[in-house]
Write a protein that holds these residues in place. Sequence first.
Motif, PDB file in Angstrom:
ATOM      1  N   ASP A 107       0.835  -1.196   0.000  1.00 49.82           N
ATOM      2  CA  ASP A 107       0.000   0.000   0.000  1.00 49.82           C
ATOM      3  C   ASP A 107       0.876   1.255   0.000  1.00 49.82           C
ATOM      4  O   ASP A 107       1.990   1.259   0.531  1.00 49.82           O
ATOM      5  N   ARG A 157      -9.520   5.821   0.049  1.00 50.73           N
ATOM      6  CA  ARG A 157      -8.793   4.699  -0.545  1.00 50.73           C
ATOM      7  C   ARG A 157      -8.962   4.700  -2.063  1.00 50.73           C
ATOM      8  O   ARG A 157     -10.084   4.711  -2.576  1.00 50.73           O
ATOM      9  N   GLY A 207      -1.666   1.051  -5.665  1.00 50.44           N
ATOM     10  CA  GLY A 207      -0.482   0.839  -4.850  1.00 50.44           C
ATOM     11  C   GLY A 207       0.612   0.107  -5.592  1.00 50.44           C
ATOM     12  O   GLY A 207       0.740   0.201  -6.815  1.00 50.44           O
ATOM     13  N   ASP A 245      -3.281  -0.764  -2.593  1.00 46.65           N
ATOM     14  CA  ASP A 245      -4.085   0.458  -2.722  1.00 46.65           C
ATOM     15  C   ASP A 245      -3.261   1.682  -2.342  1.00 46.65           C
ATOM     16  O   ASP A 245      -2.190   1.574  -1.742  1.00 46.65           O
TER      17      ASP A 245
END
Length: 370
Positions: free
Chosen positions: A262, A304, A309, A320
């Motif tokens: 992430d 989000r 990511g 993400d």
Amino acid sequence: MSAKRDYYEVLGVSRSATQDEIKRAFRRLARRYHPDVNKSPDAEAKFKEINEAYEVLSDAQKRATYDRFGHAGLQGGGFSDFSDFGFGAFDDLFESFFGFGVRRPTARRAPRRGEDIHTKLTIDFEEAVFGCEKEIEVSRYETCPRCSGSGAEPGTQPVRCPQCNGMGEVRRSAGFFTQIMTCPRCGGEGEVVSTPCSQCKGNKRVEVLRKLLVTIDPGVDTGMRLQMSGGGHEGAYGGPPGNLYVTLTVKRHPYFRRQENDIFLELPINFAQAALGDVVEVPTLDGKEELVIPPGTQTGKTFRLRGKGVPYLRRNGRGDQLVTVRVVTPTNLDDHQKRLLQELAKTLGKEVIPQKEKGIFDKVKDAFGA
């Protein structure tokens, strides 16, 4: 000839003893009665007896035969009086107890694998995310081109080692044992170079600087190690080369922060955007992306962006991107902006009294309580 003692009695264990118990008993007794440690006249005989008992009881098949038929069951079949037993099972014991083991010389001119090379490489954040190819320089040993790895000057030949007479090994008496060692002069090869090669100085290999292309997969991170098979030092006598290992360090990004797969980003917005809502552009690894800020957004709110990511290493999919909003309080307002905020404060049920910034004279008066 006196009858042999029961092997379990020799080691001082019961007939139901486990292998660990047998091994511990053997270690304790072997250390006590080893001729290099125990100088009593009967130490050598006791030590042989202990080894004989352990040789049988540590082997499941021999132990089963002994339990069923006794000493008579062990006669024949190449298993006799242990007068010349081998040392294979006891090498580690002797080395840990007495500082030496029964060393066996390596086969002369046997192919030997080359040594591995370890190096480090620093890459950019984006290179780690999406993968890349990097050229690196490594210094490695390769077969000398002048002597073709013989170590001897062309036109000359190696000669038989005078210390081991070409055997590649020497023997040394160590109390009860004869220690077989690799010849220190020829290194176990059985021959020495009388006229060393002028290029490699008899070392058979030369150091060469090579440029190698390293492929870096998407999703790598700091501390990961890449392996390039065959990228290490060349082997000897036709042996395979070693491997090249590259340990990665990834540079920090100016505003992205990574946690596993992430990506985290802190997004500053002003009071009006937070209160009224807005559509803003945020940076991602793939370029700019629109993000909707709902009215009434508070500091610390996280949004989000799925699939924005870091790619998963050697499999499909990505992590993400998480965008955390931080509402920035203005510090340099002009008079018009101040009046507008004052009017807003009134409508919110709280009248704001502007604070006059004090000059140096006022600050001095406050300091002395005047």
